[in-house]
Design an enzyme around this catalytic site. Sequence first.
Site, mmCIF file in Angstrom:
data_model
loop_
_atom_site.group_PDB
_atom_site.id
_atom_site.type_symbol
_atom_site.label_atom_id
_atom_site.label_comp_id
_atom_site.label_asym_id
_atom_site.label_seq_id
_atom_site.Cartn_x
_atom_site.Cartn_y
_atom_site.Cartn_z
ATOM 1 N N PRO A 68 0.805 -1.265 0.037
ATOM 2 C CA PRO A 68 0.168 -0.098 0.106
ATOM 3 C C PRO A 68 0.785 1.265 -0.048
ATOM 4 O O PRO A 68 1.856 1.350 0.653
ATOM 5 C CB PRO A 68 -0.754 -0.090 1.135
ATOM 6 C CG PRO A 68 -0.254 -1.079 2.229
ATOM 7 C CD PRO A 68 0.571 -2.093 1.387
ATOM 8 N N ASN A 69 0.274 2.233 -0.881
ATOM 9 C CA ASN A 69 0.871 3.774 -0.929
ATOM 10 C C ASN A 69 2.198 3.546 -1.709
ATOM 11 O O ASN A 69 2.660 4.688 -1.808
ATOM 12 C CB ASN A 69 0.976 4.287 0.441
ATOM 13 C CG ASN A 69 -0.433 4.322 1.234
ATOM 14 O OD1 ASN A 69 -1.327 4.940 0.562
ATOM 15 N ND2 ASN A 69 -0.396 3.982 2.494
ATOM 16 N N ARG B 121 4.746 10.984 -2.615
ATOM 17 C CA ARG B 121 4.463 10.970 -1.004
ATOM 18 C C ARG B 121 5.840 11.221 -0.173
ATOM 19 O O ARG B 121 6.628 10.706 -0.230
ATOM 20 C CB ARG B 121 3.894 9.795 -1.036
ATOM 21 C CG ARG B 121 3.653 9.386 0.583
ATOM 22 C CD ARG B 121 3.059 8.074 0.882
ATOM 23 N NE ARG B 121 3.262 7.891 2.391
ATOM 24 C CZ ARG B 121 3.395 6.658 2.819
ATOM 25 N NH1 ARG B 121 3.812 5.448 2.081
ATOM 26 N NH2 ARG B 121 3.330 6.247 4.171
ATOM 27 N N TYR C 4 10.850 9.180 1.215
ATOM 28 C CA TYR C 4 10.990 7.935 0.454
ATOM 29 C C TYR C 4 11.589 8.448 -0.992
ATOM 30 O O TYR C 4 11.680 7.712 -1.948
ATOM 31 C CB TYR C 4 9.507 7.705 0.064
ATOM 32 C CG TYR C 4 8.794 7.086 1.099
ATOM 33 C CD1 TYR C 4 9.275 5.929 1.796
ATOM 34 C CD2 TYR C 4 7.771 7.947 1.786
ATOM 35 C CE1 TYR C 4 8.449 5.165 2.851
ATOM 36 C CE2 TYR C 4 7.102 7.465 2.912
ATOM 37 C CZ TYR C 4 7.389 6.149 3.385
ATOM 38 O OH TYR C 4 6.699 5.827 4.633
ATOM 39 N N ASN D 245 8.170 -5.404 -0.696
ATOM 40 C CA ASN D 245 8.136 -4.162 0.232
ATOM 41 C C ASN D 245 6.652 -4.208 0.478
ATOM 42 O O ASN D 245 5.903 -3.797 -0.154
ATOM 43 C CB ASN D 245 8.462 -2.869 -0.503
ATOM 44 C CG ASN D 245 8.398 -1.778 0.493
ATOM 45 O OD1 ASN D 245 7.764 -1.604 1.465
ATOM 46 N ND2 ASN D 245 9.162 -0.619 0.046
ATOM 47 N N ALA E 28 3.233 -0.675 4.972
ATOM 48 C CA ALA E 28 2.630 -0.572 6.164
ATOM 49 C C ALA E 28 2.135 -2.034 6.919
ATOM 50 O O ALA E 28 1.813 -2.423 7.799
ATOM 51 C CB ALA E 28 1.432 0.322 6.288
ATOM 52 N N HIS F 141 4.171 -4.247 9.209
ATOM 53 C CA HIS F 141 4.150 -4.045 10.459
ATOM 54 C C HIS F 141 2.665 -4.467 11.142
ATOM 55 O O HIS F 141 2.309 -4.484 12.373
ATOM 56 C CB HIS F 141 4.171 -2.784 11.326
ATOM 57 C CG HIS F 141 5.306 -1.992 10.168
ATOM 58 N ND1 HIS F 141 6.653 -2.392 10.538
ATOM 59 C CD2 HIS F 141 5.246 -1.029 9.487
ATOM 60 C CE1 HIS F 141 7.238 -1.729 9.514
ATOM 61 N NE2 HIS F 141 6.529 -0.851 8.662
ATOM 62 N N ASP G 14 1.910 -15.212 6.597
ATOM 63 C CA ASP G 14 1.292 -16.727 6.351
ATOM 64 C C ASP G 14 1.277 -16.987 4.840
ATOM 65 O O ASP G 14 1.442 -18.396 4.532
ATOM 66 C CB ASP G 14 -0.067 -17.005 6.993
ATOM 67 C CG ASP G 14 -0.357 -16.876 8.577
ATOM 68 O OD1 ASP G 14 0.818 -16.998 9.094
ATOM 69 O OD2 ASP G 14 -1.270 -16.721 9.107
ATOM 70 N N GLU H 156 12.928 -9.021 2.126
ATOM 71 C CA GLU H 156 12.145 -7.808 2.474
ATOM 72 C C GLU H 156 12.831 -6.687 2.333
ATOM 73 O O GLU H 156 14.289 -6.556 2.481
ATOM 74 C CB GLU H 156 11.806 -8.039 4.166
ATOM 75 C CG GLU H 156 10.941 -6.624 4.531
ATOM 76 C CD GLU H 156 10.504 -6.956 6.016
ATOM 77 O OE1 GLU H 156 10.239 -5.623 6.553
ATOM 78 O OE2 GLU H 156 10.968 -7.876 6.706
ATOM 79 N N HIS I 242 12.650 -2.060 2.111
ATOM 80 C CA HIS I 242 12.203 -0.864 2.421
ATOM 81 C C HIS I 242 12.934 0.260 1.982
ATOM 82 O O HIS I 242 14.353 0.114 2.164
ATOM 83 C CB HIS I 242 11.838 -0.612 3.892
ATOM 84 C CG HIS I 242 11.214 -1.666 4.513
ATOM 85 N ND1 HIS I 242 9.654 -1.645 4.072
ATOM 86 C CD2 HIS I 242 11.311 -2.887 5.065
ATOM 87 C CE1 HIS I 242 9.093 -2.689 4.860
ATOM 88 N NE2 HIS I 242 10.001 -3.388 5.255
ATOM 89 N N LEU I 243 12.363 1.497 1.525
ATOM 90 C CA LEU I 243 13.095 2.597 1.189
ATOM 91 C C LEU I 243 13.799 3.388 2.121
ATOM 92 O O LEU I 243 14.921 3.474 2.125
ATOM 93 C CB LEU I 243 12.109 3.438 0.303
ATOM 94 C CG LEU I 243 11.592 3.153 -1.029
ATOM 95 C CD1 LEU I 243 10.413 3.793 -1.404
ATOM 96 C CD2 LEU I 243 12.526 3.171 -2.026
ATOM 97 N N SER I 244 13.145 3.517 3.248
ATOM 98 C CA SER I 244 13.500 4.250 4.488
ATOM 99 C C SER I 244 13.936 2.942 5.562
ATOM 100 O O SER I 244 13.733 1.857 5.430
ATOM 101 C CB SER I 244 12.391 4.947 5.222
ATOM 102 O OG SER I 244 11.517 4.275 5.721
ATOM 103 N N ARG J 247 12.539 5.173 12.531
ATOM 104 C CA ARG J 247 11.107 5.945 12.259
ATOM 105 C C ARG J 247 10.312 5.667 13.547
ATOM 106 O O ARG J 247 11.173 5.245 14.715
ATOM 107 C CB ARG J 247 10.427 5.443 11.011
ATOM 108 C CG ARG J 247 11.386 5.861 9.761
ATOM 109 C CD ARG J 247 10.874 5.635 8.581
ATOM 110 N NE ARG J 247 9.563 6.401 8.481
ATOM 111 C CZ ARG J 247 8.630 6.183 7.492
ATOM 112 N NH1 ARG J 247 8.631 5.109 6.667
ATOM 113 N NH2 ARG J 247 7.619 7.006 7.582
ATOM 114 N N ARG K 141 6.860 0.904 13.542
ATOM 115 C CA ARG K 141 7.390 0.634 12.370
ATOM 116 C C ARG K 141 8.692 -0.383 12.536
ATOM 117 O O ARG K 141 8.964 -1.132 11.776
ATOM 118 C CB ARG K 141 7.985 1.659 11.594
ATOM 119 C CG ARG K 141 6.707 2.404 10.933
ATOM 120 C CD ARG K 141 7.346 3.520 9.809
ATOM 121 N NE ARG K 141 6.382 4.643 9.558
ATOM 122 C CZ ARG K 141 5.303 4.388 9.047
ATOM 123 N NH1 ARG K 141 5.097 3.596 8.227
ATOM 124 N NH2 ARG K 141 4.480 5.490 8.731
#
Length: 160
Positions: free
Chosen positions: A22-23, A30, A35, A86, A89, A92, A99, A110, A112-114, A119, A123
């Site tokens: 998402p997002n 954003r 990001y 990625n 949200a 978390h 599963d 896994e 992530h950009l940040s 943070r 997170r």
Amino acid sequence: MDRISKDAQFVRHMNLLLINGPNLNLVGQREPSIYGTQTLDEIQKELLILAGNLDANLKYFQSNSEGELIDCIQKSVGSTDGILINAGAYTHTSIALRDALLGVAIPYVEVHLSNIYTREEFRHKSFLADKALGLVCGFGPISYQLALKGLVSYLKRKNE
């Protein structure tokens, strides 16, 4: 396994799947201070080139819907050697994504950009990281490239 079949395994391209949650469709607009300004489409185009240079095929999928992400993971069985994810949200919050990844038993990384550990406290917990081959975060768009290289390296070693 005869010599021809064994050699054929080494020239077969790996099939990889990049899943963005998402997002992430808003990356580039954003919160650019977190990001960056590069769009998801730009990141994915660069990854396609890198994957080709690494003798891998890369498909990608993005959805804001947890159910669609789970469906994508489940449909990848039999056609995917490794997953980059990625989950945004959902990293978390989603035991269901965890599963699904465990259910298909496809190695995953896994990404992530940040840096999720610098943070907000909420997170810092990932429902995916403990079963992932690795976790790459905090390097902006380069995080995806590092994760891709790591996944390809792992899969090549596994197939030797």
